[in-house]
Design an enzyme around this catalytic site. Sequence first.
Site, PDB file in Angstrom:
ATOM      1  CG  HIS A 270      -1.858   1.104   1.372  1.00 17.55           C
ATOM      2  ND1 HIS A 270      -3.173   1.025   1.015  1.00 17.55           N
ATOM      3  CD2 HIS A 270      -1.685   2.370   1.826  1.00 17.55           C
ATOM      4  CE1 HIS A 270      -3.774   2.179   1.237  1.00 17.55           C
ATOM      5  NE2 HIS A 270      -2.878   3.026   1.740  1.00 17.55           N
ATOM      6  CD  GLU A 271       1.480   3.539   3.702  1.00 20.74           C
ATOM      7  OE1 GLU A 271       1.617   4.599   3.063  1.00 20.74           O
ATOM      8  OE2 GLU A 271       0.463   3.287   4.392  1.00 20.74           O
ATOM      9  CG  HIS A 274       0.112   6.216  -0.685  1.00 24.00           C
ATOM     10  ND1 HIS A 274      -0.907   6.949  -1.236  1.00 24.00           N
ATOM     11  CD2 HIS A 274      -0.442   5.538   0.366  1.00 24.00           C
ATOM     12  CE1 HIS A 274      -2.035   6.725  -0.546  1.00 24.00           C
ATOM     13  NE2 HIS A 274      -1.778   5.863   0.422  1.00 24.00           N
ATOM     14  CD  GLU A 300      -6.033   5.245   0.489  1.00 26.69           C
ATOM     15  OE1 GLU A 300      -5.135   6.079   0.715  1.00 26.69           O
ATOM     16  OE2 GLU A 300      -6.202   4.219   1.177  1.00 26.69           O
TER      17      GLU A 300
END
Lengths: 506, 506
Positions: A270-271, A274, A300
């Site tokens: 997820h990170e 980003h 997101e």
Amino acid sequence: MGVVTEDAQNQALQTLKDRLATISDLRAAGAVLGWDRQTYMPPGGLNLRAEQLATLERLAHEMLVSPETGRLLEAAGEQPPGSEDAAVLRLVRRDYGRATKMPARLVAELSRASSLAHAAWEAARAASDWHLFAPHLERVLELRRETVGHLGYEDHPYDALLDLYEPRAKTAKLRAMFEELRTAIVPMIREISALPDEYRSRPLYGSYAEAGQETFGREVITAFGYDWGRGRQDRAVHPFCIDFGGPGDVRITTRFDPGWLSPALFATFHEAGHAIYDQNVDPSYARTPLFGGVSMGVHESQSRLWENLVGRSRAFWSFYYPALQKTFPEALGAVSAEAFYRAINEVRPAEIRVEADELTYNLHILLRFELELELIEGDLSVSELPAAWNARMEGYLGVTPENDAKGVLQDVHWAAGLFGYFPTYTIGNVLAAQLYEAAVLARPEIPGEIGRGEFGALRGWLRENVHRHGSRYDPDELVERATGRPPDTAPYLSYLKAKFGELYGL
Amino acid sequence: MGVVTEDAQNQALQTLKDRLATISDLRAAGAVLGWDRQTYMPPGGLNLRAEQLATLERLAHEMLVSPETGRLLEAAGEQPPGSEDAAVLRLVRRDYGRATKMPARLVAELSRASSLAHAAWEAARAASDWHLFAPHLERVLELRRETVGHLGYEDHPYDALLDLYEPRAKTAKLRAMFEELRTAIVPMIREISALPDEYRSRPLYGSYAEAGQETFGREVITAFGYDWGRGRQDRAVHPFCIDFGGPGDVRITTRFDPGWLSPALFATFHEAGHAIYDQNVDPSYARTPLFGGVSMGVHESQSRLWENLVGRSRAFWSFYYPALQKTFPEALGAVSAEAFYRAINEVRPAEIRVEADELTYNLHILLRFELELELIEGDLSVSELPAAWNARMEGYLGVTPENDAKGVLQDVHWAAGLFGYFPTYTIGNVLAAQLYEAAVLARPEIPGEIGRGEFGALRGWLRENVHRHGSRYDPDELVERATGRPPDTAPYLSYLKAKFGELYGL
């Protein structure tokens, strides 16, 4: 005379850009100090750091709202429509307008009230005692409603807050979006909940040594395209991604649970999602308002795309599961690839948002969106909030939180005054599917590549169509340029129906 | 009317202090960014970080030299003599005076020239080619001589530069100090050099695993009193200690050589000495000009005291050597405590300053001090520097550098324009001995405690007499308050004569 005017305009624009670069540097310095506070700072540094961060923020704010900025904005006039300079002016005028509309007193009170509310929230959650938090939330809400009055709005007061996180987003459109999602998702969840409980996610709990988790996660995000020469991964209590005003240094953090594979693994994906976004913004946008993601929702979308559409897909694990099994032979040696795939995609209505699966997640957001609307509209009082929370949890997910700590007190956002922020999580889910669908349409080799642990085509399409533009376009314009149509729930709903329909035989 | 004036004075003082706190925060932010650059920043962050640091420095400088600061300094009038407020005003008037005397053009040129000189120095040292560096050094020297003209001086032009690092230090006094040291030390070194070569330090080379070095070093500096709740130790190419404007967060770094015990071990003691100083400044001095060490020399006295007077003493190792042996059985199992003590105190004239023993170290500094004086006076040209360097190395230490990289190009200081800085290293050595002597006189239990691995009495005396005062007093005043007399070489010379006389049977 036209030449003189143009010269004066360009000079004002250049002076303005220098000023914006200084503001960017101050904010970036604050970001470095914030990163350090969450990763390496010793506890004794806390008070000093708070002063330093407040000073940096104050100086950046003063520089933004000073009459000199206003004068330069006026003198810079209009730049060619569609140009980068025009985008810079649009963004700065928006931020300058917002900042100058807010009385200094209100900004200071919000800062103070949310600091106090944060501390109260921590205590309230620890004790699962709503009354410790309620008066602070009331104060923050009051100040946020006052904020709405200053910022102004056309259609709905909530729009003024939404716009802080998702430029040009509208309550009415979001209501429609959530309605489409609710109508499709609630019946799916009901159907799944009626099935016999297999507790599919059991294999994710077991012996997962930290070092193995770290190595595996790094290997995957390196393949995704996270550039370690322009980033790093450290440990922090809460995973996050942070940039310092340019694509040259974009860092992520994670935390490890040696008894549970999911949190670190999917937070790392997820990170990294980003971070890959920020690392691929046009380098010439560094230290300008064009750097960084265009909105929280679009940002997101990138984290969710890599976490869910890639990282929870069969194709991805058909390639990576053998390596994961080899890393954790004790926990996974006897678990088939199919069982693992089902485990990471288990749908299980439960009380905690951050642990929710892809399907139930959006209902957690819907619930918050509706409650925020009622709070801002004045139809719901803070004292009624826990009951309203629990009623809606029961209605949407068939779950009653064990206590307020696991219910209405679970999230940090409201203490910080972040009303209008939650919807961006679901916007991210929706856009992730829409962008992924468009990427595959343009580059049909993407699914095959993912099955071979390759991500170049997907990353290349995202860089070209999303990442490199930074904040140059408004979110809807960016999505339309990339996918050929405005934001749309259809690709997301097809994705959910196909994936979970197959998984649960719906 | 007196009351009104006093009120206005106090209000100006308060406004000034707020301004100074902001300046401190900007500098502290710069320090955090600098720490990060040297410890964790990925290479891609370099350009962005340079911009951020330049912005923070520029804003702090502009705030210091602005007419508003001058107005507040005037309006703050005189505060009660000896008070903390009087000390604040004295320090700010000094810094404001210095900063406003320097033309902005000169500051910018110095910054630019030293950046270029630093890069040229790196290349020149790598190639051991003086000519790559010489033109840059000439430019930096020229700008430093111009600096002297702007700052002004009473007795000697070099005083203007000295004062930047060692407030109120005078060339004439330093000449006398170095003459006392030279007269005593040169004959001792001659005598030792004439002894048969035993290569005593051999045991320090061998198998020294990094983890063992780190654990042992941390154990020792914890006992010294380094507070991990208000600090941390990280790895960096060059060991350093850094503070962020208050005692709550003072960090150190080190580097490890798995084949050589000395560098990390003594650098850890050394940097912890600096850090213990900063950690024990009166907490109310945070974010004021009173925080931090009073001068480079006094700061260095604290690092040298813990590194040498404690960390290379028989008493210290009588307690710690068994633990060290246990940590490194392979390297030290067969080495007696006495042989180890002799190894860490081996006197061996050699070309590199940073590897020099306690005795020869000061001659390395003397050489630089004399050359700097001649450069500033104009008696020596940059082109003559390598020959002058080598001649003096031969004269003082009987050593001819293998090449310029190991000779005149070995230090980074001159590229940065730091003329006047080197003497503070020897001032540190001298003051370390003077302060230690006074501490033992006041607390005779100190040597016994050190022999038991306890450091409370020493640390307590230092905190009370040196650390807590921060920059409140001028260096000489601080030393006189602490030891009953002005800086004096006698304790240092007695210490050296006793220690090395015994070691080498002089």
